[in-house]
Motif scaffolding. Sequence first.
Motif, PDB file in Angstrom:
ATOM      1  N   UNK A 254       0.817  -1.215   0.000  1.00  0.00           N
ATOM      2  CA  UNK A 254       0.000   0.000   0.000  1.00  0.00           C
ATOM      3  C   UNK A 254       0.852   1.266   0.000  1.00  0.00           C
ATOM      4  N   UNK A 255       2.174   1.105   0.090  1.00  0.00           N
ATOM      5  CA  UNK A 255       3.057   2.269   0.073  1.00  0.00           C
ATOM      6  C   UNK A 255       3.269   2.773  -1.347  1.00  0.00           C
ATOM      7  N   UNK A 256       3.378   4.067  -1.499  1.00  0.00           N
ATOM      8  CA  UNK A 256       3.764   4.642  -2.793  1.00  0.00           C
ATOM      9  C   UNK A 256       5.215   4.279  -3.077  1.00  0.00           C
ATOM     10  N   UNK A 257       5.669   4.327  -4.338  1.00  0.00           N
ATOM     11  CA  UNK A 257       7.085   4.088  -4.638  1.00  0.00           C
ATOM     12  C   UNK A 257       7.964   5.041  -3.825  1.00  0.00           C
ATOM     13  N   UNK A 258       8.937   4.482  -3.138  1.00  0.00           N
ATOM     14  CA  UNK A 258       9.805   5.289  -2.300  1.00  0.00           C
ATOM     15  C   UNK A 258       9.248   5.605  -0.938  1.00  0.00           C
ATOM     16  N   UNK A 259       8.042   5.112  -0.632  1.00  0.00           N
ATOM     17  CA  UNK A 259       7.448   5.343   0.680  1.00  0.00           C
ATOM     18  C   UNK A 259       8.252   4.652   1.776  1.00  0.00           C
ATOM     19  N   UNK A 260       7.874   4.901   3.023  1.00  0.00           N
ATOM     20  CA  UNK A 260       8.649   4.427   4.169  1.00  0.00           C
ATOM     21  C   UNK A 260       7.840   3.476   5.028  1.00  0.00           C
ATOM     22  N   UNK A 261       8.420   2.300   5.286  1.00  0.00           N
ATOM     23  CA  UNK A 261       7.834   1.307   6.183  1.00  0.00           C
ATOM     24  C   UNK A 261       8.675   1.269   7.461  1.00  0.00           C
ATOM     25  N   UNK A 262       8.013   1.433   8.629  1.00  0.00           N
ATOM     26  CA  UNK A 262       8.705   1.412   9.912  1.00  0.00           C
ATOM     27  C   UNK A 262       8.119   0.283  10.752  1.00  0.00           C
ATOM     28  N   UNK A 263       8.954  -0.677  11.126  1.00  0.00           N
ATOM     29  CA  UNK A 263       8.494  -1.800  11.931  1.00  0.00           C
ATOM     30  C   UNK A 263       9.048  -1.647  13.346  1.00  0.00           C
ATOM     31  N   UNK A 264       8.193  -1.877  14.327  1.00  0.00           N
ATOM     32  CA  UNK A 264       8.588  -1.645  15.714  1.00  0.00           C
ATOM     33  C   UNK A 264       8.837  -2.924  16.509  1.00  0.00           C
ATOM     34  N   UNK A 265       7.936  -3.921  16.503  1.00  0.00           N
ATOM     35  CA  UNK A 265       8.173  -5.104  17.351  1.00  0.00           C
ATOM     36  C   UNK A 265       9.474  -5.819  16.983  1.00  0.00           C
ATOM     37  N   UNK A 266      10.377  -5.900  17.932  1.00  0.00           N
ATOM     38  CA  UNK A 266      11.701  -6.478  17.699  1.00  0.00           C
ATOM     39  C   UNK A 266      11.582  -7.934  17.256  1.00  0.00           C
ATOM     40  N   UNK A 267      12.267  -8.274  16.172  1.00  0.00           N
ATOM     41  CA  UNK A 267      12.315  -9.653  15.702  1.00  0.00           C
ATOM     42  C   UNK A 267      11.062 -10.142  15.024  1.00  0.00           C
ATOM     43  N   UNK A 268      10.095  -9.255  14.787  1.00  0.00           N
ATOM     44  CA  UNK A 268       8.828  -9.703  14.214  1.00  0.00           C
ATOM     45  C   UNK A 268       8.914  -9.973  12.717  1.00  0.00           C
TER      46      UNK A 268
END
Length: 343
Positions: A254-268
């Motif tokens: 669902x991100x646009x090209x070049x968009x940013x994904x930030x994942x928080x849960x460690x090791x998920x």
Amino acid sequence: MRFRPLRSAPAPDTERVTVVDPPATMDAVVFPAAGGPEALRTASVPVPSPVISELLVRVVAAGVNPIDAKTRSGAGVSGQIPAFPSTLGFDFSGIVVKSPYDSHPFAPGTPVFGMAAFPRSGGTYAEYAVVPSLSVARKPASLSHVEAAGVPLAALTAWGLVVETAHAHEGQRILIHAGSGGVGHFAVQFAAYFGAHVTVTASARNASWLRELGAAVVIDYTTTRFEEVIADVDVVIDLVGNLQDRIGGRSLSVLRPGGLYIVVPTGSWPGYAEAAAAAGVRATNYKVIPDGGALATVGRLLDSGAVQVYIDRVFDLGDAAAAHRMLEEGHTRGKIVLRVSDD
């Protein structure tokens, strides 16, 4: 969202309360080894002593966070605990008992909130805690200690995600997964405060509340696949990870090209960086930084009414096991807090 007028902070000397010398021992919740909530028990342990730039704080209330339960179960930061039995807890709100020097900004009697250096030091599920002076701020005058204890880790995580990493701004499109939790409800408010268009995944029971906090769109994850109704998002803040229904992998679509994904849960999701690169988007993980300066800014937002903390349930210190059971059941709205001592 309802806003209250900005209120001036009271003068430092009017905020102080009378303090007494700490006893030799204190009540604390300890666990002798990794295990379930039943591993938590109350014990009498020595009151810690501060060194160099540390403060000794009488803890009035302590926040309960998912990292606490993970650590208790043998994950989280359990590998860095130097010895057992150990006391959990990062968040606190309380009263300074000892300061590094006479004219220190956080003099004895000052109400403060912040984060302990657990597991390098003992945690905050205790009547007293040693904390780094750079990881605390004055308690917001408009909040009780119970309310303030629910703020530090969750709000600083949300601040780092939304402000320092996503650089939230007017018109930016941000998707936040698990927006009704501790970190999530702060992330929604910060993103909306800075003008972003906020979409949240949450259960239907939290939809109206999240809209009050600033969410423009709430997607009921129990009935709707978010990737079927949104696209071209600038930033995804993933507070769930890829272990549950492949939320991380679906988020990349669902991100646009070049968009940013930030994942928080460690090791998920160990392979998130490679998957993001293949999808043509950017990606990063994130860990909270216990920055007292940022926490002071959050405190001013809380005092102004621009941001609110929601406390779902308050347990007494001796009921920490019950607090962990509730946390691990999921579906908590906002924060769970332990009441440690009288204000």
